[in-house]
Motif scaffolding. Structure first.
Motif, PDB file in Angstrom:
ATOM      1  N   CYS A  23       0.819  -1.203   0.000  1.00 53.82           N
ATOM      2  CA  CYS A  23       0.000   0.000   0.000  1.00 53.82           C
ATOM      3  C   CYS A  23       0.857   1.258   0.000  1.00 53.82           C
ATOM      4  CB  CYS A  23      -0.893   0.032   1.239  1.00 53.82           C
ATOM      5  SG  CYS A  23      -2.080  -1.313   1.321  1.00 53.82           S
ATOM      6  N   VAL A  24       0.356   2.278  -0.663  1.00 56.97           N
ATOM      7  CA  VAL A  24       0.869   3.621  -0.464  1.00 56.97           C
ATOM      8  C   VAL A  24       0.114   4.199   0.714  1.00 56.97           C
ATOM      9  CG1 VAL A  24       1.023   5.954  -1.401  1.00 56.97           C
ATOM     10  CG2 VAL A  24       1.451   3.995  -2.878  1.00 56.97           C
ATOM     11  N   VAL A  25       0.824   4.606   1.744  1.00 60.95           N
ATOM     12  CA  VAL A  25       0.154   5.156   2.915  1.00 60.95           C
ATOM     13  C   VAL A  25       0.652   6.573   3.160  1.00 60.95           C
ATOM     14  CG1 VAL A  25      -0.224   2.906   3.976  1.00 60.95           C
ATOM     15  CG2 VAL A  25       1.877   4.129   4.468  1.00 60.95           C
ATOM     16  N   TRP A  26      -0.196   7.385   3.743  1.00 62.47           N
ATOM     17  CA  TRP A  26       0.194   8.767   3.986  1.00 62.47           C
ATOM     18  C   TRP A  26      -0.518   9.295   5.212  1.00 62.47           C
ATOM     19  CZ3 TRP A  26      -3.350  12.781   4.028  1.00 62.47           C
ATOM     20  CH2 TRP A  26      -4.614  12.510   3.474  1.00 62.47           C
ATOM     21  N   GLU A  27       0.067  10.353   5.771  1.00 62.00           N
ATOM     22  CA  GLU A  27      -0.562  11.036   6.889  1.00 62.00           C
ATOM     23  C   GLU A  27      -0.074  12.476   6.919  1.00 62.00           C
ATOM     24  OE1 GLU A  27       0.915   8.516  10.056  1.00 62.00           O
ATOM     25  OE2 GLU A  27       2.275  10.104  10.738  1.00 62.00           O
ATOM     26  N   PRO A  28      -0.884  13.398   7.425  1.00 60.85           N
ATOM     27  CA  PRO A  28      -0.478  14.804   7.477  1.00 60.85           C
ATOM     28  C   PRO A  28       0.699  15.004   8.430  1.00 60.85           C
ATOM     29  CG  PRO A  28      -2.852  14.553   7.779  1.00 60.85           C
ATOM     30  CD  PRO A  28      -2.261  13.198   7.887  1.00 60.85           C
ATOM     31  N   SER A  29       1.532  15.966   8.115  1.00 58.67           N
ATOM     32  CA  SER A  29       2.622  16.375   9.005  1.00 58.67           C
ATOM     33  C   SER A  29       2.353  17.799   9.480  1.00 58.67           C
ATOM     34  CB  SER A  29       3.961  16.329   8.270  1.00 58.67           C
ATOM     35  OG  SER A  29       4.997  16.887   9.074  1.00 58.67           O
ATOM     36  N   GLU A  30       2.623  18.046  10.736  1.00 57.58           N
ATOM     37  CA  GLU A  30       2.412  19.394  11.281  1.00 57.58           C
ATOM     38  C   GLU A  30       3.685  20.240  11.231  1.00 57.58           C
ATOM     39  OE1 GLU A  30       0.766  18.985  15.162  1.00 57.58           O
ATOM     40  OE2 GLU A  30      -1.162  18.228  14.426  1.00 57.58           O
ATOM     41  N   ARG A  31       4.736  19.696  10.616  1.00 56.91           N
ATOM     42  CA  ARG A  31       6.009  20.411  10.596  1.00 56.91           C
ATOM     43  C   ARG A  31       6.086  21.375   9.414  1.00 56.91           C
ATOM     44  NH1 ARG A  31      10.398  15.879  12.713  1.00 56.91           N
ATOM     45  NH2 ARG A  31       9.058  15.093  14.377  1.00 56.91           N
ATOM     46  N   TRP A  32       6.725  22.512   9.644  1.00 56.87           N
ATOM     47  CA  TRP A  32       7.018  23.473   8.589  1.00 56.87           C
ATOM     48  C   TRP A  32       8.229  22.934   7.837  1.00 56.87           C
ATOM     49  CZ3 TRP A  32       9.880  28.661   9.737  1.00 56.87           C
ATOM     50  CH2 TRP A  32      10.025  29.397   8.550  1.00 56.87           C
ATOM     51  N   VAL A  33       8.061  22.666   6.544  1.00 57.60           N
ATOM     52  CA  VAL A  33       9.113  22.029   5.749  1.00 57.60           C
ATOM     53  C   VAL A  33       9.532  22.960   4.620  1.00 57.60           C
ATOM     54  CG1 VAL A  33       9.747  20.031   4.355  1.00 57.60           C
ATOM     55  CG2 VAL A  33       8.153  19.762   6.277  1.00 57.60           C
ATOM     56  N   ARG A  34      10.837  23.129   4.470  1.00 62.74           N
ATOM     57  CA  ARG A  34      11.385  23.935   3.384  1.00 62.74           C
ATOM     58  C   ARG A  34      12.518  23.173   2.702  1.00 62.74           C
ATOM     59  NH1 ARG A  34      13.483  28.550   6.712  1.00 62.74           N
ATOM     60  NH2 ARG A  34      13.308  26.947   8.322  1.00 62.74           N
ATOM     61  N   ALA A  35      12.739  23.502   1.435  1.00 61.44           N
ATOM     62  CA  ALA A  35      13.832  22.883   0.695  1.00 61.44           C
ATOM     63  C   ALA A  35      14.399  23.904  -0.283  1.00 61.44           C
ATOM     64  CB  ALA A  35      13.361  21.645  -0.050  1.00 61.44           C
ATOM     65  N   THR A  36      15.723  23.874  -0.443  1.00 61.40           N
ATOM     66  CA  THR A  36      16.387  24.847  -1.302  1.00 61.40           C
ATOM     67  C   THR A  36      17.278  24.154  -2.325  1.00 61.40           C
ATOM     68  OG1 THR A  36      18.305  25.081   0.180  1.00 61.40           O
ATOM     69  CG2 THR A  36      16.415  26.544   0.567  1.00 61.40           C
ATOM     70  N   LYS A  37      17.481  24.851  -3.427  1.00 63.28           N
ATOM     71  CA  LYS A  37      18.449  24.460  -4.440  1.00 63.28           C
ATOM     72  C   LYS A  37      19.199  25.708  -4.847  1.00 63.28           C
ATOM     73  CE  LYS A  37      20.246  21.495  -7.428  1.00 63.28           C
ATOM     74  NZ  LYS A  37      21.018  20.310  -6.983  1.00 63.28           N
ATOM     75  N   GLY A  38      20.499  25.753  -4.507  1.00 64.67           N
ATOM     76  CA  GLY A  38      21.241  26.985  -4.730  1.00 64.67           C
ATOM     77  C   GLY A  38      20.623  28.112  -3.935  1.00 64.67           C
ATOM     78  N   GLN A  39      20.308  29.199  -4.596  1.00 69.94           N
ATOM     79  CA  GLN A  39      19.699  30.349  -3.932  1.00 69.94           C
ATOM     80  C   GLN A  39      18.169  30.310  -3.983  1.00 69.94           C
ATOM     81  OE1 GLN A  39      21.668  32.584  -2.262  1.00 69.94           O
ATOM     82  NE2 GLN A  39      23.253  31.101  -2.843  1.00 69.94           N
ATOM     83  N   ASN A  40      17.611  29.238  -4.525  1.00 59.93           N
ATOM     84  CA  ASN A  40      16.167  29.151  -4.708  1.00 59.93           C
ATOM     85  C   ASN A  40      15.508  28.339  -3.599  1.00 59.93           C
ATOM     86  OD1 ASN A  40      15.865  30.277  -7.616  1.00 59.93           O
ATOM     87  ND2 ASN A  40      17.474  28.732  -7.817  1.00 59.93           N
ATOM     88  N   THR A  41      14.469  28.891  -2.989  1.00 57.73           N
ATOM     89  CA  THR A  41      13.617  28.116  -2.097  1.00 57.73           C
ATOM     90  C   THR A  41      12.558  27.446  -2.965  1.00 57.73           C
ATOM     91  OG1 THR A  41      13.989  29.591  -0.220  1.00 57.73           O
ATOM     92  CG2 THR A  41      12.029  28.188  -0.149  1.00 57.73           C
ATOM     93  N   VAL A  42      12.683  26.140  -3.140  1.00 57.88           N
ATOM     94  CA  VAL A  42      11.820  25.402  -4.057  1.00 57.88           C
ATOM     95  C   VAL A  42      10.530  24.972  -3.365  1.00 57.88           C
ATOM     96  CG1 VAL A  42      11.693  23.401  -5.595  1.00 57.88           C
ATOM     97  CG2 VAL A  42      13.864  24.625  -5.320  1.00 57.88           C
ATOM     98  N   VAL A  43      10.617  24.682  -2.073  1.00 53.40           N
ATOM     99  CA  VAL A  43       9.452  24.263  -1.290  1.00 53.40           C
ATOM    100  C   VAL A  43       9.391  25.080  -0.011  1.00 53.40           C
ATOM    101  CG1 VAL A  43       8.387  22.379   0.009  1.00 53.40           C
ATOM    102  CG2 VAL A  43       9.545  21.894  -2.164  1.00 53.40           C
ATOM    103  N   ASP A  44       8.223  25.559   0.337  1.00 57.76           N
ATOM    104  CA  ASP A  44       7.985  26.234   1.614  1.00 57.76           C
ATOM    105  C   ASP A  44       6.570  25.868   2.027  1.00 57.76           C
ATOM    106  OD1 ASP A  44       7.535  27.922   3.782  1.00 57.76           O
ATOM    107  OD2 ASP A  44       8.711  29.551   2.910  1.00 57.76           O
ATOM    108  N   SER A  45       6.447  24.847   2.882  1.00 57.13           N
ATOM    109  CA  SER A  45       5.139  24.244   3.120  1.00 57.13           C
ATOM    110  C   SER A  45       4.841  24.079   4.600  1.00 57.13           C
ATOM    111  CB  SER A  45       5.069  22.867   2.447  1.00 57.13           C
ATOM    112  OG  SER A  45       3.825  22.245   2.713  1.00 57.13           O
ATOM    113  N   ARG A  46       3.608  24.397   4.974  1.00 62.68           N
ATOM    114  CA  ARG A  46       3.082  24.097   6.307  1.00 62.68           C
ATOM    115  C   ARG A  46       1.964  23.067   6.242  1.00 62.68           C
ATOM    116  NH1 ARG A  46       5.150  29.169   6.423  1.00 62.68           N
ATOM    117  NH2 ARG A  46       6.015  29.961   8.383  1.00 62.68           N
ATOM    118  N   ARG A  47       1.778  22.473   5.056  1.00 62.07           N
ATOM    119  CA  ARG A  47       0.716  21.478   4.881  1.00 62.07           C
ATOM    120  C   ARG A  47       1.257  20.242   4.168  1.00 62.07           C
ATOM    121  NH1 ARG A  47      -3.758  24.619   1.742  1.00 62.07           N
ATOM    122  NH2 ARG A  47      -1.867  25.463   0.758  1.00 62.07           N
ATOM    123  N   ALA A  48       2.477  19.865   4.500  1.00 63.12           N
ATOM    124  CA  ALA A  48       3.071  18.683   3.892  1.00 63.12           C
ATOM    125  C   ALA A  48       2.403  17.411   4.404  1.00 63.12           C
ATOM    126  CB  ALA A  48       4.568  18.636   4.197  1.00 63.12           C
TER     127      ALA A  48
END
Length: 273
Positions: A23-48
């Motif tokens: 099965c593919v399983v999933w659940e909400p995360s309450e963590r603020w998640v960010r990801a960068t590549k070089g000088q770019n913030t590619v992801v900035d999420s509070r609803r991951a």
């Protein structure tokens, strides 16, 4: 419950972690998640959401498209291995001014995760840095269903290789990690490091940090590469293992309070010669 298709097989999606690995399983995360590549913030999420794919013991993150720099993603052809991500058929290249990362991201089919984007972590890290809140995370997202506890102990621990006692202590730190054998971290003064050869190996762990010291055993008939390691600067949650030395239970003989432990078989087991 929605269904995701992987080839001709139906892969159910559920909101809790079942015992089945189909099965593919999933659940909400309450963590603020960010990801960068070089000088770019590619992801900035509070609803991951955290996603566990079939056959993968560790999770990935998926993000609402509105919290991803979709202007940096370009839809690409079907991945060379369409079974790689649980039925995913839509992939994206990450396109920056100075480089293009192929098949960096994808979407999951079906209704449950419609509108969410995941990024590759395994094999090569597409994005340079990942953060949960303000702490950088390594290798893969931490699994909220896993624990890592490092506890001081007064057990008598001995480590043997090819019949030679290479470590003997009564002040170990025992590290208990979900789904892995107990690791014994030992004071350096109780380890015969003179019998080992330092190597340049470095590894990273999302729960412990970066292990920058490794040693190989080469004093007998066989060379056992990178059989011992140490974390000079572990993450705060396991600070107690700082500078201690651990051995792969899979490759050495460990005796605890006079009882010889059975060698476990794990991902870290060396192939038999």
């Amino acid at each position: 419950m929605a269904t995701m298709h992987e080839g001709s097989e139906a892969v159910p999606v559920v909101r809790r972690r079942p015992d089945s690995i189909d099965c593919v399983v999933w659940e909400p995360s309450e963590r603020w998640v960010r990801a960068t590549k070089g000088q770019n913030t590619v992801v900035d999420s509070r609803r991951a959401v955290l996603v566990w794919e079939p056959g993968r013991p560790v999770p990935l993150y998926a993000f609402p498209a509105a919290e991803v720099r979709m202007d940096l993603l370009r839809r690409t052809e079907r991945h060379a291995n369409p079974r790689r991500h649980a039925g995913a058929t839509v992939f994206y290249d990450l396109v920056l001014a100075d480089q293009t990362v192929r098949a960096a991201a994808w979407t999951y089919p079906g209704e449950e995760l419609a509108g969410y984007i995941s990024f590759e972590w395994f094999g090569h890290e597409v994005l340079d840095h990942w953060y949960e809140e303000d702490e950088e995370i390594l290798v893969h997202p931490r699994d909220p269903h896993s624990r890592v506890d490092a506890l001081p102990s007064t057990r008598h621990v001995q480590v043997e290789i090819e019949g030679t006692v290479v470590a003997d202590t009564r002040t170990p730190v025992l590290l208990f990690e979900t789904h892995l054998p107990v690791r014994c971290y030992l004071p350096r003064e109780d380890v015969r490091l003179d019998l080992f050869t330092p190597t340049s190996t470095r590894t990273r762990c999302p729960y412990k940090g970066v292990a920058t010291e490794y040693w190989s055993w080469a004093n007998g008939a066989d060379v056992v590469p990178d059989v011992a390691w140490s974390y000079p600067d572990p993450l705060p949650s396991v600070r107690i293992i700082k500078d201690l030395v651990a051995f792969y239970n899979e490759s050495v003989d460990i005796v605890i309070d006079g009882e010889r432990q059975q060698r476990p078989v794990t991902f870290f087991s060396k192939p038999s010669r």
